[in-house]
Write a protein that holds these residues in place. Structure first.
Motif, PDB file in Angstrom:
ATOM      1  N   MET A  93       0.644  -1.064  -0.033  1.00  0.00           N
ATOM      2  CA  MET A  93       0.157  -0.119  -0.214  1.00  0.00           C
ATOM      3  C   MET A  93       0.762   1.406  -0.027  1.00  0.00           C
ATOM      4  O   MET A  93       0.633   2.336  -0.827  1.00  0.00           O
ATOM      5  N   GLU A  94       1.766   1.115   0.638  1.00  0.00           N
ATOM      6  CA  GLU A  94       3.076   2.354   0.903  1.00  0.00           C
ATOM      7  C   GLU A  94       3.436   2.847  -0.563  1.00  0.00           C
ATOM      8  O   GLU A  94       4.051   3.926  -1.453  1.00  0.00           O
ATOM      9  N   VAL A  95       3.879   1.669  -1.085  1.00  0.00           N
ATOM     10  CA  VAL A  95       4.273   1.450  -2.579  1.00  0.00           C
ATOM     11  C   VAL A  95       3.112   2.626  -3.868  1.00  0.00           C
ATOM     12  O   VAL A  95       3.929   3.327  -4.011  1.00  0.00           O
ATOM     13  N   GLN A  96       1.788   1.706  -3.476  1.00  0.00           N
ATOM     14  CA  GLN A  96       0.357   2.182  -4.474  1.00  0.00           C
ATOM     15  C   GLN A  96       0.338   4.041  -3.948  1.00  0.00           C
ATOM     16  O   GLN A  96      -0.236   4.751  -4.916  1.00  0.00           O
ATOM     17  N   PHE A  97       1.105   4.516  -2.724  1.00  0.00           N
ATOM     18  CA  PHE A  97       0.675   5.040  -1.892  1.00  0.00           C
ATOM     19  C   PHE A  97       1.458   6.457  -2.957  1.00  0.00           C
ATOM     20  O   PHE A  97       1.496   7.391  -4.025  1.00  0.00           O
ATOM     21  N   VAL A  98       3.054   6.254  -3.012  1.00  0.00           N
ATOM     22  CA  VAL A  98       3.727   6.799  -3.579  1.00  0.00           C
ATOM     23  C   VAL A  98       3.900   6.529  -5.276  1.00  0.00           C
ATOM     24  O   VAL A  98       3.683   7.825  -5.657  1.00  0.00           O
ATOM     25  N   GLY A 101      -4.171  -4.467  -8.929  1.00  0.00           N
ATOM     26  CA  GLY A 101      -3.494  -4.826  -9.807  1.00  0.00           C
ATOM     27  C   GLY A 101      -2.552  -4.892  -8.763  1.00  0.00           C
ATOM     28  O   GLY A 101      -1.878  -6.201  -9.261  1.00  0.00           O
ATOM     29  N   VAL A 102      -1.633  -4.637  -7.971  1.00  0.00           N
ATOM     30  CA  VAL A 102      -0.427  -4.079  -7.753  1.00  0.00           C
ATOM     31  C   VAL A 102      -0.885  -5.583  -5.887  1.00  0.00           C
ATOM     32  O   VAL A 102      -0.028  -7.074  -6.043  1.00  0.00           O
ATOM     33  N   GLY A 103      -2.235  -5.439  -6.094  1.00  0.00           N
ATOM     34  CA  GLY A 103      -2.473  -6.928  -4.900  1.00  0.00           C
ATOM     35  C   GLY A 103      -2.183  -7.783  -5.836  1.00  0.00           C
ATOM     36  O   GLY A 103      -1.796  -9.181  -4.877  1.00  0.00           O
ATOM     37  N   VAL A 104      -2.769  -8.296  -6.991  1.00  0.00           N
ATOM     38  CA  VAL A 104      -2.893  -9.400  -7.490  1.00  0.00           C
ATOM     39  C   VAL A 104      -1.500 -10.031  -8.234  1.00  0.00           C
ATOM     40  O   VAL A 104      -0.741 -11.194  -7.355  1.00  0.00           O
TER      41      VAL A 104
END
Length: 362
Positions: free
Chosen positions: A219-224, A278-281
């Motif tokens: 989630m932090e990666v997705q946030f950035v 997508g990132v979760g998959v």
């Protein structure tokens, strides 16, 4: 015994997270293009604004991230362990996330521009080629292994896209020049390339960094990524003077300012579903699976386009839908079969104990 139970619980949680991520990815993939096309059909004209909306929902991640931090702090206090970090992401992964955010920002801009020029059915069939690029980059970047069912799925989905592509020549909207149509077509192809590259790139980043990859870190990666993409889009909005005309565009929107606001919020929510799903998959399975899901859901997007925009749905599109669903089912059948095979080959702890005891007690 306790470790075994914890491992089993972790696997169960990962399966649940994978199901949630697949669902979010499917909703975002099918609903996002519909909402964006709705914006352009009924009076919207700001491509940079639309691109910004595809990424601007990132502040919502602060809620689960804060909850995760509280839980980790309580757990650390209960176990009397060392003080935990509020932010898990370290510099190498942060820099990788910035690069991936720029790729995301560019991809969403191309996507918004392409959807503004092409019917949803046409843009969807072009995006189906993403699976081929995803497979190529998965092999090159993360050495993704291709089993028989994976290859079968790629072939079926590629054939489905080819069938649709053969009947897309008459889809140019009225009042649109051939040049505008071609530009939109090329940009959607570039979206397929960039998105096919992005998910394997995320997977590669997870493998290369010296950090334990948890969903909090994801989630932090997705946030950035979304924050960087949003900043990229804001610069484009400022250069294009989008900020000055939003209020007037809202008043001139075909169904009024309230509907205008609902459409913009809908774009933001559905786009975040797509990105986070997508990132979760990728975190729970692989980048190839994300490509398979996106390709499999594209015919559903076409059905929605027929319902909402009265776009044509002919026999070829029906055949493509069947092939896509067949490919999707094939992939999951193969993955399930492979998982059962691997589970069967894992030796049971009891068997290991029986083998060791005679040796340690002669």
């Amino acid at each position: 015994m306790t470790e075994g139970m914890e491992a089993e619980q972790e696997k169960t949680m990962k399966r649940i997270l994978l199901i949630i991520s697949c669902t979010m990815l499917a909703i975002g993939t099918s609903g996002g293009p519909i909402m964006i096309r709705l914006y352009f059909i009924h009076g919207g004209h700001r491509v940079w604004l639309c691109s910004f909306l595809e990424n601007c929902g990132f502040p919502i991640f602060l809620i689960p991230l804060f909850i995760s931090y509280i839980r980790r702090r309580r757990s650390a206090a209960a176990n009397q362990s060392a003080k935990i970090k509020m932010v898990l992401i370290e510099l190498p992964l942060f820099l990788a996330s910035v690069v991936m955010g720029l790729v995301t920002g560019l991809s969403t801009f191309f996507f918004a521009f392409g959807v503004s020029r092409l019917p949803v059915t046409t843009s969807s069939l072009i995006l189906a080629t993403q699976l081929a690029f995803n497979a190529l980059f998965s092999f090159l970047l993360v050495r993704q292994k291709f089993r028989v069912y994976s290859v079968n799925t790629i072939v079926l989905l590629t054939i489905a896209a080819g069938i649709l592509a053969m009947h897309s020549s008459g889809d140019r909207p009225s009042g649109e020049t051939s040049k505008e149509y071609v530009v939109g077509f090329i940009l959607i192809v570039l979206v397929a390339v960039l998105d096919g590259f992005l998910f394997p790139l995320v997977e590669l980043a997870y493998k290369k960094v010296k950090q334990t990859i948890s969903y909090t870190l994801v989630m932090e990666v997705q946030f950035v990524m979304c924050m960087v993409a949003s900043l990229f889009n804001i610069i484009g909005m400022i250069v294009n003077n989008d900020l000055k005309v939003i209020s007037s565009e809202a008043r001139q929107f075909e169904h009024g300012a309230v509907a205008y606001g609902i459409v913009l919020v809908g774009i933001a929510i559905l786009s975040q579903c797509l990105l986070l799903g997508g990132v979760g998959v990728v975190f729970c399975a692989s980048s190839l699976l994300s490509g398979v899901i996106i390709a499999a859901i594209l015919p559903v997007t076409e059905i929605l386009a027929v319902i909402f925009f009265n776009e044509k749905f002919n026999v070829e599109k029906g055949v493509a839908l069947i092939l896509s669903l067949w490919g999707f089912a094939t992939y999951f059948y193969g993955e399930t079969k492979q998982a059962k095979k691997m589970k069967k080959n894992v030796p049971r702890p009891e068997a290991e104990v029986l083998q060791v005891l005679p040796i340690s007690n002669p």
